[in-house]
Design a protein around this motif. Structure first.
Motif, PDB file in Angstrom:
ATOM      1  N   LEU A  97       4.303   8.102 -17.204  1.00 18.95           N
ATOM      2  CA  LEU A  97       3.574   7.079 -16.463  1.00 18.95           C
ATOM      3  C   LEU A  97       4.542   6.177 -15.705  1.00 18.95           C
ATOM      4  CD1 LEU A  97       0.630   5.883 -18.749  1.00 18.95           C
ATOM      5  CD2 LEU A  97       0.465   7.001 -16.519  1.00 18.95           C
ATOM      6  N   GLY A  98       5.646   5.876 -16.353  1.00 18.21           N
ATOM      7  CA  GLY A  98       6.668   5.068 -15.696  1.00 18.21           C
ATOM      8  C   GLY A  98       7.260   5.782 -14.495  1.00 18.21           C
ATOM      9  N   GLU A  99       7.482   7.084 -14.629  1.00 21.05           N
ATOM     10  CA  GLU A  99       7.981   7.864 -13.499  1.00 21.05           C
ATOM     11  C   GLU A  99       7.010   7.821 -12.331  1.00 21.05           C
ATOM     12  OE1 GLU A  99      10.851  11.526 -14.760  1.00 21.05           O
ATOM     13  OE2 GLU A  99       8.700  11.827 -15.068  1.00 21.05           O
ATOM     14  N   LEU A 100       5.734   7.956 -12.657  1.00 19.01           N
ATOM     15  CA  LEU A 100       4.704   7.930 -11.618  1.00 19.01           C
ATOM     16  C   LEU A 100       4.704   6.579 -10.911  1.00 19.01           C
ATOM     17  CD1 LEU A 100       2.554   9.989 -10.682  1.00 19.01           C
ATOM     18  CD2 LEU A 100       0.921   8.804 -12.157  1.00 19.01           C
ATOM     19  N   GLN A 101       4.770   5.511 -11.690  1.00 20.72           N
ATOM     20  CA  GLN A 101       4.807   4.169 -11.118  1.00 20.72           C
ATOM     21  C   GLN A 101       6.064   3.977 -10.276  1.00 20.72           C
ATOM     22  OE1 GLN A 101       2.470   1.456 -11.583  1.00 20.72           O
ATOM     23  NE2 GLN A 101       3.682   0.698  -9.879  1.00 20.72           N
ATOM     24  N   ALA A 102       7.196   4.461 -10.759  1.00 19.35           N
ATOM     25  CA  ALA A 102       8.451   4.317 -10.018  1.00 19.35           C
ATOM     26  C   ALA A 102       8.402   5.058  -8.693  1.00 19.35           C
ATOM     27  CB  ALA A 102       9.614   4.815 -10.868  1.00 19.35           C
ATOM     28  N   ASP A 103       7.837   6.268  -8.686  1.00 19.38           N
ATOM     29  CA  ASP A 103       7.701   7.023  -7.445  1.00 19.38           C
ATOM     30  C   ASP A 103       6.858   6.258  -6.435  1.00 19.38           C
ATOM     31  OD1 ASP A 103       9.250   9.124  -8.149  1.00 19.38           O
ATOM     32  OD2 ASP A 103       7.643  10.601  -8.299  1.00 19.38           O
ATOM     33  N   LEU A 104       5.763   5.695  -6.921  1.00 19.66           N
ATOM     34  CA  LEU A 104       4.865   4.957  -6.046  1.00 19.66           C
ATOM     35  C   LEU A 104       5.580   3.741  -5.441  1.00 19.66           C
ATOM     36  CD1 LEU A 104       1.151   4.152  -6.875  1.00 19.66           C
ATOM     37  CD2 LEU A 104       2.603   2.471  -5.774  1.00 19.66           C
ATOM     38  N   VAL A 105       6.240   2.968  -6.296  1.00 16.32           N
ATOM     39  CA  VAL A 105       6.908   1.742  -5.838  1.00 16.32           C
ATOM     40  C   VAL A 105       8.074   2.080  -4.915  1.00 16.32           C
ATOM     41  CG1 VAL A 105       8.257  -0.246  -6.577  1.00 16.32           C
ATOM     42  CG2 VAL A 105       6.193   0.400  -7.838  1.00 16.32           C
ATOM     43  N   ARG A 106       8.862   3.091  -5.286  1.00 13.00           N
ATOM     44  CA  ARG A 106      10.034   3.473  -4.489  1.00 13.00           C
ATOM     45  C   ARG A 106       9.616   3.858  -3.066  1.00 13.00           C
ATOM     46  NH1 ARG A 106      11.453   7.301  -7.612  1.00 13.00           N
ATOM     47  NH2 ARG A 106      12.731   6.029  -8.995  1.00 13.00           N
ATOM     48  N   ASP A 107       8.532   4.613  -2.962  1.00 15.10           N
ATOM     49  CA  ASP A 107       8.058   5.051  -1.657  1.00 15.10           C
ATOM     50  C   ASP A 107       7.380   3.907  -0.906  1.00 15.10           C
ATOM     51  OD1 ASP A 107       7.698   7.144   0.253  1.00 15.10           O
ATOM     52  OD2 ASP A 107       5.597   7.275  -0.315  1.00 15.10           O
ATOM     53  N   ARG A 108       6.624   3.119  -1.617  1.00 14.35           N
ATOM     54  CA  ARG A 108       5.871   2.028  -0.982  1.00 14.35           C
ATOM     55  C   ARG A 108       6.788   1.026  -0.292  1.00 14.35           C
ATOM     56  NH1 ARG A 108       1.461  -1.096  -4.488  1.00 14.35           N
ATOM     57  NH2 ARG A 108       0.319   0.788  -3.943  1.00 14.35           N
ATOM     58  N   TYR A 109       7.938   0.753  -0.876  1.00 15.72           N
ATOM     59  CA  TYR A 109       8.806  -0.303  -0.349  1.00 15.72           C
ATOM     60  C   TYR A 109      10.002   0.232   0.438  1.00 15.72           C
ATOM     61  CZ  TYR A 109       5.937  -3.411  -3.070  1.00 15.72           C
ATOM     62  OH  TYR A 109       4.857  -4.107  -3.567  1.00 15.72           O
ATOM     63  N   ARG A 110       9.911   1.467   0.921  1.00 15.83           N
ATOM     64  CA  ARG A 110      10.964   2.001   1.774  1.00 15.83           C
ATOM     65  C   ARG A 110      10.961   1.275   3.114  1.00 15.83           C
ATOM     66  NH1 ARG A 110      11.336   8.474   1.992  1.00 15.83           N
ATOM     67  NH2 ARG A 110      13.023   7.833   3.393  1.00 15.83           N
ATOM     68  N   THR A 111      12.137   0.873   3.549  1.00 15.28           N
ATOM     69  CA  THR A 111      12.255   0.231   4.858  1.00 15.28           C
ATOM     70  C   THR A 111      13.083   1.066   5.829  1.00 15.28           C
ATOM     71  OG1 THR A 111      14.161  -1.045   4.067  1.00 15.28           O
ATOM     72  CG2 THR A 111      11.983  -2.101   3.942  1.00 15.28           C
ATOM     73  N   ASP A 112      13.486   2.276   5.393  1.00 13.27           N
ATOM     74  CA  ASP A 112      14.228   3.142   6.302  1.00 13.27           C
ATOM     75  C   ASP A 112      13.289   4.008   7.143  1.00 13.27           C
ATOM     76  OD1 ASP A 112      13.406   4.587   4.062  1.00 13.27           O
ATOM     77  OD2 ASP A 112      15.076   6.002   4.196  1.00 13.27           O
ATOM     78  N   GLN A 113      11.989   3.946   6.863  1.00 14.56           N
ATOM     79  CA  GLN A 113      10.993   4.645   7.644  1.00 14.56           C
ATOM     80  C   GLN A 113      10.019   3.630   8.233  1.00 14.56           C
ATOM     81  OE1 GLN A 113      10.158   9.023   5.837  1.00 14.56           O
ATOM     82  NE2 GLN A 113       9.141   7.349   4.800  1.00 14.56           N
ATOM     83  N   LEU A 114       9.616   3.848   9.446  1.00 24.32           N
ATOM     84  CA  LEU A 114       8.580   3.043  10.082  1.00 24.32           C
ATOM     85  C   LEU A 114       7.430   3.977  10.436  1.00 24.32           C
ATOM     86  CD1 LEU A 114       7.444   0.468  11.382  1.00 24.32           C
ATOM     87  CD2 LEU A 114       8.742   1.041  13.450  1.00 24.32           C
ATOM     88  N   CYS A 115       6.257   3.702   9.894  1.00 19.25           N
ATOM     89  CA  CYS A 115       5.083   4.548  10.097  1.00 19.25           C
ATOM     90  C   CYS A 115       4.070   3.781  10.936  1.00 19.25           C
ATOM     91  CB  CYS A 115       4.463   4.931   8.758  1.00 19.25           C
ATOM     92  SG  CYS A 115       5.625   5.665   7.593  1.00 19.25           S
ATOM     93  N   LEU A 116       3.806   4.261  12.133  1.00 18.30           N
ATOM     94  CA  LEU A 116       2.912   3.580  13.058  1.00 18.30           C
ATOM     95  C   LEU A 116       1.721   4.463  13.401  1.00 18.30           C
ATOM     96  CD1 LEU A 116       5.533   2.176  15.614  1.00 18.30           C
ATOM     97  CD2 LEU A 116       4.323   0.862  13.855  1.00 18.30           C
ATOM     98  N   THR A 117       0.537   3.944  13.220  1.00 17.99           N
ATOM     99  CA  THR A 117      -0.660   4.558  13.769  1.00 17.99           C
ATOM    100  C   THR A 117      -1.089   3.696  14.939  1.00 17.99           C
ATOM    101  OG1 THR A 117      -1.357   5.511  11.661  1.00 17.99           O
ATOM    102  CG2 THR A 117      -3.054   5.198  13.326  1.00 17.99           C
ATOM    103  N   ILE A 118      -1.051   4.250  16.134  1.00 21.09           N
ATOM    104  CA  ILE A 118      -1.261   3.453  17.344  1.00 21.09           C
ATOM    105  C   ILE A 118      -2.577   3.870  18.009  1.00 21.09           C
ATOM    106  CG2 ILE A 118      -0.312   2.773  19.569  1.00 21.09           C
ATOM    107  CD1 ILE A 118       2.454   3.641  18.528  1.00 21.09           C
ATOM    108  N   ALA A 119      -3.436   2.891  18.209  1.00 24.33           N
ATOM    109  CA  ALA A 119      -4.709   3.123  18.901  1.00 24.33           C
ATOM    110  C   ALA A 119      -4.615   2.520  20.296  1.00 24.33           C
ATOM    111  CB  ALA A 119      -5.855   2.490  18.122  1.00 24.33           C
ATOM    112  N   PRO A 120      -4.359   3.321  21.332  1.00 25.98           N
ATOM    113  CA  PRO A 120      -4.268   2.768  22.683  1.00 25.98           C
ATOM    114  C   PRO A 120      -5.615   2.306  23.227  1.00 25.98           C
ATOM    115  CG  PRO A 120      -4.079   5.150  22.747  1.00 25.98           C
ATOM    116  CD  PRO A 120      -4.060   4.759  21.301  1.00 25.98           C
TER     117      PRO A 120
END
Length: 452
Positions: free
Chosen positions: A76-99
């Motif tokens: 369970l801790g591993e699952l939580q760590a994976d979620l948090v590690r990915d959630r707070y990544r700042t080396d990726q920028l994910c944009l959904t753009i609606a023109p």
């Protein structure tokens, strides 16, 4: 050693015994001799004799596939760590753009308001400044073009300009860039797709709710004219230019005719050149209240999916699903650096919010974040499926991570998140994988997210 909490051993309808682990997604068939040993080993990993080469090899395979884990591992801790590690990544920028929020279709289940709003040059410039300010710390920028319909004549120039600017900006800063587009496919002629490919768009999602009669009744132009034939023709013309995914929105009206869409794709010569996946029409949509009686519950949809997967596998049609593990956050909505950009410059976390009141926004490209917007953002980032007892005890949690955050947070009284269909049809899917191999394995369907 101890047995993983995510093991599942069961006897399929064919009589075969199958072992599956939802963390590694490893699937194995066990003969009678192996079954007895594996069951004993998982029940008592440290006390079961491993006294010959075959048993030692089997034990190592179980460790490699995560059926056996070290005593100190907190899954369970591993699952939580994976979620948090990915959630707070700042080396990726994910944009959904609606023109734009406008659309040339009028689909009866659509949740959008089709506002005739288009992204101004001022907002475009602010978006480029937003990316530029982060560029030095980024490794990757991922863009999803969305809407409304991003290929409308008044919207497409925004896609062209921003794509070129983002390509130049990321190249200048040594940042990789990728783009995909969610389009109704009506304007996706080959010349347009060739230009999109040059603008970095390498993945395309188009919806066909066919067959023709069904699709045209649901996904027609504003004046009522059908769109099925034109979309299919565009797919055939463009299939070699990008990775295509066909989404089929399913409710009670069209579920049993789904395979006819696949047959049309095969006859057109592109059935093996794209991915097809099923999406549930839900009651949460703004328009779906008018067709609520046609919407499946989550459990009903899972049962319907299995029927369709089974029929498709038997007929060797390109429709399949195999369980896959989510490596981190469920979608851009619960990522700290994931944003949905509206034509007005308001920033949202969820695609479903972009056409609603600005009170759902979490910021703006044009103005400083307001206190109430920070409250909205914090609500998304506070979402943690593992505080709910149903998710903590769930055997398929690595395949789900609590499901869609917006659906889950809408029901704070629930003891679980918004369960993915895997919760309800895992074993039948695994049986199909075992019986039909690659026919039933399929490709992992995108779930309307980038940065996945």
């Amino acid at each position: 050693m101890k047995a993983s909490r995510y093991n599942r051993i069961f006897q399929s309808s064919s009589g075969a015994w199958l072992a599956f682990n939802s963390w590694s997604t490893a699937l194995a068939e066990l003969d009678a001799k192996s079954l007895e040993f594996v069951q004993a080993l998982l029940a008592d990993p440290n006390g079961t004799p491993v006294d010959d080469d075959d048993k030692r090899a089997m034990r190592e395979a179980l460790i490699d596939a995560h059926f056996l884990v070290e005593d100190e591992v907190d899954e369970l801790g591993e699952l939580q760590a994976d979620l948090v590690r990915d959630r707070y990544r700042t080396d990726q920028l994910c944009l959904t753009i609606a023109p734009t929020l406008d659309c040339n279709f009028r689909c009866d289940y659509c949740y959008e308001e089709h506002l005739k709003v288009h992204m101004s040059t001022r907002v475009q410039d602010a978006l480029l400044d937003f990316v530029r300010a982060q560029a030095r710390r980024l490794d990757h920028v991922a863009v999803t073009w969305y809407g409304g319909e991003p290929l409308l004549p008044k919207a497409y120039p925004v896609v062209q300009r921003l794509s070129r600017e983002l390509q130049a900006l990321t190249k200048e800063n040594g940042v990789t860039y990728s783009a995909e587009i969610v389009t109704n496919g009506f304007f996706l002629e080959r010349a347009r797709m060739e230009e999109l490919a040059s603008l970095g768009v390498n993945r395309v999602q188009v919806t066909l709710d066919g067959p023709r009669q069904s699709h045209d009744a649901r996904r027609h132009l504003i004046g009522g004219r059908g769109t099925y034939d034109r979309i299919l023709a565009n797919l055939v013309e463009c299939i070699d230019l990008a990775s295509f995914q066909v989404r089929i929105n399913v409710d009670r009206r069209n579920a049993m005719s789904t395979l006819e869409v696949l047959e049309d794709l095969v006859r057109a010569g592109i059935g093996d050149k794209l991915r097809v996946y099923l999406a549930q029409v839900t009651e949460e949509g703004a328009a779906c209240g008018n067709i609520q009686e046609f919407c499946y519950s989550r459990e009903e949809f899972a049962r319907t999916e299995v029927e369709l997967y089974r029929a498709a596998a038997e007929r060797k049609l390109p429709l399949a699903r195999y369980p896959f593990r989510i490596a981190g956050a469920f979608c851009i909505a619960d990522r700290i650096n994931g944003w949905v950009v509206s034509p007005t410059g308001s920033l949202f976390k969820c695609w479903h919010d972009v056409t609603l009141s600005p009170q759902k926004s979490v910021g703006s490209l044009l103005d400083p974040q307001q206190p109430w917007q920070k409250v909205n953002e914090d609500r998304w980032l506070q979402w943690n499926p593992l505080v709910r007892s149903g998710c903590r005890s769930c055997g398929v949690a690595p395949l789900c991570h609590g499901g869609c955050p917006v659906e889950a947070m809408a029901h704070p009284e629930s003891d679980r998140g918004s369960c993915e269909p895997f919760k309800f049809h895992l074993e039948p899917l695994l049986e199909l994988r075992h019986l039909h191999g690659e026919v039933a394995s399929g490709a992992v369907p995108a779930r309307d997210v980038s940065c996945r």
